[in-house]
Design a protein around this motif. Structure first.
Motif, PDB file in Angstrom:
ATOM      1  N   LEU A   5       0.828  -1.200   0.000  1.00  0.00           N
ATOM      2  CA  LEU A   5       0.000   0.000   0.000  1.00  0.00           C
ATOM      3  C   LEU A   5       0.869   1.258   0.000  1.00  0.00           C
ATOM      4  O   LEU A   5       0.593   2.206  -0.743  1.00  0.00           O
ATOM      5  CB  LEU A   5      -0.949   0.000   1.199  1.00  0.00           C
ATOM      6  N   ASP A   6       1.922   1.270   0.814  1.00  0.00           N
ATOM      7  CA  ASP A   6       2.839   2.416   0.825  1.00  0.00           C
ATOM      8  C   ASP A   6       3.414   2.657  -0.569  1.00  0.00           C
ATOM      9  O   ASP A   6       3.535   3.803  -1.010  1.00  0.00           O
ATOM     10  CB  ASP A   6       4.000   2.180   1.798  1.00  0.00           C
ATOM     11  N   ASP A   7       3.779   1.571  -1.255  1.00  0.00           N
ATOM     12  CA  ASP A   7       4.344   1.705  -2.595  1.00  0.00           C
ATOM     13  C   ASP A   7       3.315   2.288  -3.562  1.00  0.00           C
ATOM     14  O   ASP A   7       3.628   3.191  -4.340  1.00  0.00           O
ATOM     15  CB  ASP A   7       4.844   0.354  -3.103  1.00  0.00           C
ATOM     16  N   PHE A   8       2.083   1.799  -3.513  1.00  0.00           N
ATOM     17  CA  PHE A   8       1.030   2.336  -4.373  1.00  0.00           C
ATOM     18  C   PHE A   8       0.822   3.824  -4.155  1.00  0.00           C
ATOM     19  O   PHE A   8       0.628   4.587  -5.097  1.00  0.00           O
ATOM     20  CB  PHE A   8      -0.301   1.622  -4.103  1.00  0.00           C
ATOM     21  N   LEU A   9       0.832   4.237  -2.895  1.00  0.00           N
ATOM     22  CA  LEU A   9       0.498   5.620  -2.548  1.00  0.00           C
ATOM     23  C   LEU A   9       1.702   6.555  -2.578  1.00  0.00           C
ATOM     24  O   LEU A   9       1.552   7.751  -2.366  1.00  0.00           O
ATOM     25  CB  LEU A   9      -0.161   5.663  -1.163  1.00  0.00           C
ATOM     26  N   VAL A  16       5.535   2.457  -7.567  1.00  0.00           N
ATOM     27  CA  VAL A  16       4.148   2.162  -7.924  1.00  0.00           C
ATOM     28  C   VAL A  16       4.074   0.997  -8.905  1.00  0.00           C
ATOM     29  O   VAL A  16       3.275   0.075  -8.721  1.00  0.00           O
ATOM     30  CB  VAL A  16       3.451   3.411  -8.501  1.00  0.00           C
ATOM     31  N   MET A  17       4.894   1.017  -9.947  1.00  0.00           N
ATOM     32  CA  MET A  17       4.768  -0.022 -10.985  1.00  0.00           C
ATOM     33  C   MET A  17       5.077  -1.427 -10.457  1.00  0.00           C
ATOM     34  O   MET A  17       4.339  -2.364 -10.789  1.00  0.00           O
ATOM     35  CB  MET A  17       5.606   0.331 -12.210  1.00  0.00           C
ATOM     36  N   PRO A  18       6.093  -1.636  -9.628  1.00  0.00           N
ATOM     37  CA  PRO A  18       6.257  -2.985  -9.057  1.00  0.00           C
ATOM     38  C   PRO A  18       5.044  -3.407  -8.202  1.00  0.00           C
ATOM     39  O   PRO A  18       4.658  -4.579  -8.215  1.00  0.00           O
ATOM     40  CB  PRO A  18       7.529  -2.875  -8.220  1.00  0.00           C
ATOM     41  N   THR A  31      -2.180 -10.850   0.629  1.00  0.00           N
ATOM     42  CA  THR A  31      -1.666  -9.689  -0.105  1.00  0.00           C
ATOM     43  C   THR A  31      -2.816  -8.824  -0.603  1.00  0.00           C
ATOM     44  O   THR A  31      -2.807  -7.599  -0.434  1.00  0.00           O
ATOM     45  CB  THR A  31      -0.803 -10.142  -1.299  1.00  0.00           C
ATOM     46  N   LEU A  32      -3.809  -9.447  -1.223  1.00  0.00           N
ATOM     47  CA  LEU A  32      -4.920  -8.693  -1.797  1.00  0.00           C
ATOM     48  C   LEU A  32      -5.828  -8.120  -0.716  1.00  0.00           C
ATOM     49  O   LEU A  32      -6.284  -6.978  -0.840  1.00  0.00           O
ATOM     50  CB  LEU A  32      -5.691  -9.577  -2.771  1.00  0.00           C
ATOM     51  N   ASP A  33      -6.077  -8.887   0.357  1.00  0.00           N
ATOM     52  CA  ASP A  33      -6.909  -8.388   1.456  1.00  0.00           C
ATOM     53  C   ASP A  33      -6.334  -7.106   2.048  1.00  0.00           C
ATOM     54  O   ASP A  33      -7.086  -6.211   2.447  1.00  0.00           O
ATOM     55  CB  ASP A  33      -7.054  -9.440   2.557  1.00  0.00           C
ATOM     56  N   SER A  34      -5.001  -7.022   2.093  1.00  0.00           N
ATOM     57  CA  SER A  34      -4.356  -5.843   2.697  1.00  0.00           C
ATOM     58  C   SER A  34      -4.633  -4.564   1.901  1.00  0.00           C
ATOM     59  O   SER A  34      -4.458  -3.470   2.425  1.00  0.00           O
ATOM     60  CB  SER A  34      -2.847  -6.065   2.820  1.00  0.00           C
ATOM     61  N   LEU A  35      -5.085  -4.694   0.663  1.00  0.00           N
ATOM     62  CA  LEU A  35      -5.338  -3.528  -0.188  1.00  0.00           C
ATOM     63  C   LEU A  35      -6.818  -3.175  -0.319  1.00  0.00           C
ATOM     64  O   LEU A  35      -7.148  -2.063  -0.740  1.00  0.00           O
ATOM     65  CB  LEU A  35      -4.750  -3.766  -1.585  1.00  0.00           C
ATOM     66  N   ALA A  45      -5.388   8.032  -5.867  1.00  0.00           N
ATOM     67  CA  ALA A  45      -3.961   8.099  -6.214  1.00  0.00           C
ATOM     68  C   ALA A  45      -3.762   7.848  -7.699  1.00  0.00           C
ATOM     69  O   ALA A  45      -2.974   8.548  -8.351  1.00  0.00           O
ATOM     70  CB  ALA A  45      -3.173   7.084  -5.386  1.00  0.00           C
ATOM     71  N   ALA A  46      -4.477   6.882  -8.240  1.00  0.00           N
ATOM     72  CA  ALA A  46      -4.340   6.553  -9.663  1.00  0.00           C
ATOM     73  C   ALA A  46      -4.742   7.733 -10.535  1.00  0.00           C
ATOM     74  O   ALA A  46      -4.108   8.003 -11.562  1.00  0.00           O
ATOM     75  CB  ALA A  46      -5.180   5.324 -10.010  1.00  0.00           C
ATOM     76  N   ALA A  47      -5.764   8.461 -10.115  1.00  0.00           N
ATOM     77  CA  ALA A  47      -6.251   9.598 -10.904  1.00  0.00           C
ATOM     78  C   ALA A  47      -5.255  10.750 -10.920  1.00  0.00           C
ATOM     79  O   ALA A  47      -5.280  11.575 -11.838  1.00  0.00           O
ATOM     80  CB  ALA A  47      -7.592  10.075 -10.352  1.00  0.00           C
ATOM     81  N   GLN A  48      -4.356  10.797  -9.941  1.00  0.00           N
ATOM     82  CA  GLN A  48      -3.405  11.903  -9.833  1.00  0.00           C
ATOM     83  C   GLN A  48      -2.050  11.601 -10.460  1.00  0.00           C
ATOM     84  O   GLN A  48      -1.192  12.474 -10.508  1.00  0.00           O
ATOM     85  CB  GLN A  48      -3.217  12.273  -8.361  1.00  0.00           C
TER      86      GLN A  48
END
Length: 150
Positions: A5-9, A16-18, A31-35, A45-48
């Motif tokens: 999540l930190d990497d995504f944000l 972000v890409m990894p 992994t998926l539940d954590s997001l 974040a994706a929109a920005q």
């Protein structure tokens, strides 16, 4: 220790890409539940972000990762994410045990495949093409069972 999540944000394309690719490839519920709870934040974040991409938009890959999270949240089978992203190589998916290749056309850059999901039995017609990179277009045949149904 940073989280996915930190990497995504982070806003940093090199982080972000990894995170995007790890999410797209993952079949790990932890992994998926954590997001999942952060989906609204991830959408904002994706929109920005402008993640670039020479041939294919990295923002589209980010959107695909978010779509995978939504499919997972909604109980859809893992294979529901194959349509819409041209980078799912059926040979790699078969090697990982995710699908079975039932038949192929003659080998070449314009091959076709008939594949079946090993989880739900969904069949796909797949067209392979090549224009700057090899791509695969997955088209589902008929209806499939939801994840966990017999």
């Amino acid at each position: 220790m940073t989280t996915l999540l930190d990497d995504f944000l982070s806003g940093d394309r090199s982080r972000v890409m990894p995170a995007v690719w790890e999410t797209i490839r993952s079949r790990d519920p932890e992994t998926l539940d954590s997001l999942l709870a952060a989906l609204p934040r991830l959408r904002r974040a994706a929109a920005q972000l402008d993640l670039g991409g020479a041939i294919y938009s990295n923002n589209d890959h980010f959107a695909h990762a978010l779509s995978k999270l939504e499919h997972y949240r909604d109980g859809k089978c893992w294979c529901a994410v194959y349509p819409g992203l041209l980078t799912h190589d059926p040979r790699k998916e078969e090697t990982q045990g995710h699908i079975r290749i039932l038949s192929t056309s003659e080998p070449g850059w314009s091959m076709t495949y008939l594949c079946e999901c090993t989880v739900c039995g969904q069949e796909f017609d797949i067209e392979q093409g090549d224009h700057h990179f090899t791509w695969w277009n997955w088209v589902p045949r008929g209806l499939k069972r939801r994840r966990g149904e017999v």
